[in-house]
Design an enzyme around this catalytic site. Structure first.
Site, short mmCIF file in Angstrom:
data_model
loop_
_atom_site.label_atom_id
_atom_site.label_comp_id
_atom_site.label_asym_id
_atom_site.label_seq_id
_atom_site.Cartn_x
_atom_site.Cartn_y
_atom_site.Cartn_z
N TYR A 121 -1.37 -1.10 10.40
CA TYR A 121 -1.59 -1.42 8.98
C TYR A 121 -0.37 -0.99 8.14
O TYR A 121 0.17 -1.78 7.37
CB TYR A 121 -2.85 -0.70 8.49
CG TYR A 121 -3.14 -0.87 7.02
CD1 TYR A 121 -3.75 -2.04 6.55
CD2 TYR A 121 -2.83 0.12 6.09
CE1 TYR A 121 -4.03 -2.19 5.19
CE2 TYR A 121 -3.11 -0.02 4.75
CZ TYR A 121 -3.71 -1.19 4.30
OH TYR A 121 -3.97 -1.34 2.96
N SER A 140 0.86 -1.19 0.00
CA SER A 140 0.00 0.00 0.00
C SER A 140 0.89 1.23 0.00
O SER A 140 2.04 1.18 0.47
CB SER A 140 -0.85 -0.01 1.27
OG SER A 140 -1.48 1.25 1.46
N1 LIG Z 1 -8.84 -0.41 -1.43
C1 LIG Z 1 -7.81 0.40 -1.20
O1 LIG Z 1 -7.93 1.63 -1.19
C2 LIG Z 1 -6.44 -0.18 -0.96
C3 LIG Z 1 -5.32 0.67 -1.01
C4 LIG Z 1 -4.06 0.13 -0.78
C5 LIG Z 1 -3.92 -1.21 -0.53
N2 LIG Z 1 -5.02 -2.01 -0.48
C6 LIG Z 1 -4.82 -3.41 -0.19
O2 LIG Z 1 -5.43 -4.16 -1.21
C7 LIG Z 1 -5.87 -5.41 -0.70
C8 LIG Z 1 -7.33 -5.61 -1.00
O3 LIG Z 1 -8.07 -4.51 -0.51
P1 LIG Z 1 -9.60 -4.32 -0.92
O4 LIG Z 1 -9.92 -2.89 -0.75
O5 LIG Z 1 -9.86 -5.00 -2.21
O6 LIG Z 1 -10.33 -5.10 0.27
P2 LIG Z 1 -11.69 -5.92 0.30
O7 LIG Z 1 -12.21 -5.80 1.70
O8 LIG Z 1 -12.59 -5.52 -0.81
O9 LIG Z 1 -11.21 -7.41 0.06
C9 LIG Z 1 -10.39 -8.05 0.98
C10 LIG Z 1 -10.77 -9.51 1.02
O10 LIG Z 1 -9.84 -10.17 1.90
C11 LIG Z 1 -10.57 -11.12 2.65
N3 LIG Z 1 -9.86 -11.44 3.90
C12 LIG Z 1 -9.76 -10.67 5.00
N4 LIG Z 1 -9.08 -11.33 5.95
C13 LIG Z 1 -8.72 -12.52 5.43
C14 LIG Z 1 -8.02 -13.65 5.93
N5 LIG Z 1 -7.56 -13.66 7.18
N6 LIG Z 1 -7.85 -14.71 5.12
C15 LIG Z 1 -8.34 -14.71 3.85
N7 LIG Z 1 -9.03 -13.68 3.32
C16 LIG Z 1 -9.22 -12.60 4.11
C17 LIG Z 1 -11.91 -10.47 2.92
O11 LIG Z 1 -12.90 -11.42 3.25
C18 LIG Z 1 -12.18 -9.75 1.59
O12 LIG Z 1 -12.94 -10.53 0.70
C19 LIG Z 1 -5.53 -5.38 0.79
O13 LIG Z 1 -4.29 -5.98 0.99
C20 LIG Z 1 -5.46 -3.89 1.08
O14 LIG Z 1 -4.64 -3.63 2.21
C21 LIG Z 1 -6.26 -1.53 -0.68
#
Ligand SMILES: NC(=O)c1ccc[n+]([C@@H]2O[C@H](COP(=O)([O-])OP(=O)(O)OC[C@H]3O[C@@H](n4cnc5c(N)ncnc54)[C@H](O)[C@@H]3O)[C@@H](O)[C@H]2O)c1
Length: 267
Positions: free
Chosen positions: A160, A147
């Site tokens: 985080y 991130s």
């Molecule tokens: N959306 C953003 O703005 C953003 C920005 C930077 C980084 N990220 C990173 O991108 C990735 C995805 O984010 P997103 O926004 O798509 O999230 P999201 O919540 O849409 O999807 C995350 C998924 O991970 C699953 N999950 C959570 N804990 C888990 C576990 N212990 N084992 C297996 N699955 C698990 C959840 O059930 C969910 O389906 C993450 O690593 C997040 O930190 C997101």
């Protein structure tokens, strides 16, 4: 279905929603057989069903990435179905209100929030790599989702951000340890991507601040991230390893405050 991943086996974690679901769909659309892994069984099944509805091949795997026994079983299940793993996108993170939402001031931080963040975001990635690399018979490619929060500080989310910073170091270690076996490992560092989870977590004022930090008029979508992940996992990136690529519409390419004022003055 045909493309860069024809005949290859992919495993995507956190693929029940958001970025992971889009990456799983993209890899499937480019010819991969996909293991759609998520903590939430129904979400994993929904992503796998959507891939199949578009003519792809996918199997849903229910697993908590922080639990080694579950990770071992999920990888074994995928290998039983498809014989191997060629590419891994380790993307799951704990983002729910009870953990990420309480990751605020350090002086009041519940240590359980820190521990669960590290368990899922960092140990989870380590476990996925640990159990996947041995079933990559001809080398392979790995992408970890970090991130922009790994690359700069903030007034909240120290757990985080620290977990995501550690993933960047871990990326280099994996690349170094397994490069001679033909395994590449890179990280992607997105800025705000408006997934449902992100939308729920942000106030309108926070969204406006994020918009002001970007150099470009547009935010990154899940498909933008999927395009980058797919490139890094493909043979087109065969000489790229150990790297972290920010995908942030220019958020980190400048001093944000300067652009914030420009943007506000222009309104
Ligand atoms: N959306 C953003 O703005 C953003 C920005 C930077 C980084 N990220 C990173 O991108 C990735 C995805 O984010 P997103 O926004 O798509 O999230 P999201 O919540 O849409 O999807 C995350 C998924 O991970 C699953 N999950 C959570 N804990 C888990 C576990 N212990 N084992 C297996 N699955 C698990 C959840 O059930 C969910 O389906 C993450 O690593 C997040 O930190 C997101």
């Amino acid at each position: 279905m045909s493309g860069r991943f024809d005949g290859r086996v992919a495993l995507v974690t956190g693929a029940g929603a958001g970025i992971g679901a889009a990456c799983a769909a993209r890899l499937a659309a480019e010819g991969s057989f996909v293991g759609v892994l998520d903590l939430r069984a129904a979400a994993a099944k929904a992503t796998a069903a959507a891939i199949r509805a578009h003519g792809g091949t996918a199997v849903a795997l229910t697993c908590d990435v922080s639990d080694e026994k579950q990770v071992r079983e999920a990888v074994t299940e995928l290998v039983t179905s498809f014989g191997r793993v060629d590419v891994l996108h380790s993307n799951a993170a704990v983002l729910d209100a009870d953990v990420y939402g309480r990751d605020r001031d350090l002086d009041g931080l519940d240590v359980a929030v820190w521990d669960r963040t590290m368990e899922v975001n960092l140990r989870g990635a380590m476990l996925m790599v640990k159990h996947t690399v041995p079933v990559m018979p001809d080398g392979g490619a790995i992408v970890l989702t970090s991130s922009v929060s790994a690359l700069v500080g903030d007034t909240v989310h120290a757990a985080y951000g620290s977990s995501k910073s550690a993933l960047i170091g871990f990326t280099r270690y994996v690349a170094t340890m397994y490069g001679s076996r033909g395994v590449r490992c890179n990280a992607v560092a997105p800025a705000l991507v408006l997934t449902e989870t992100a939308r729920r977590a942000m106030t309108p004022a926070q969204l406006a601040d994020k918009a002001a930090e970007r150099l470009l008029p547009w935010a990154c979508s899940v498909d933008d991230v999927a395009g980058l992940v797919s490139f890094l996992l493909s043979d087109e990136a065969r000489c790229i390893t150990g790297q972290t690529v920010a995908i942030d519409s220019g958020t980190l390419a400048h001093r944000p405050q300067h652009a914030v004022h420009q943007w506000r003055d222009g309104q």
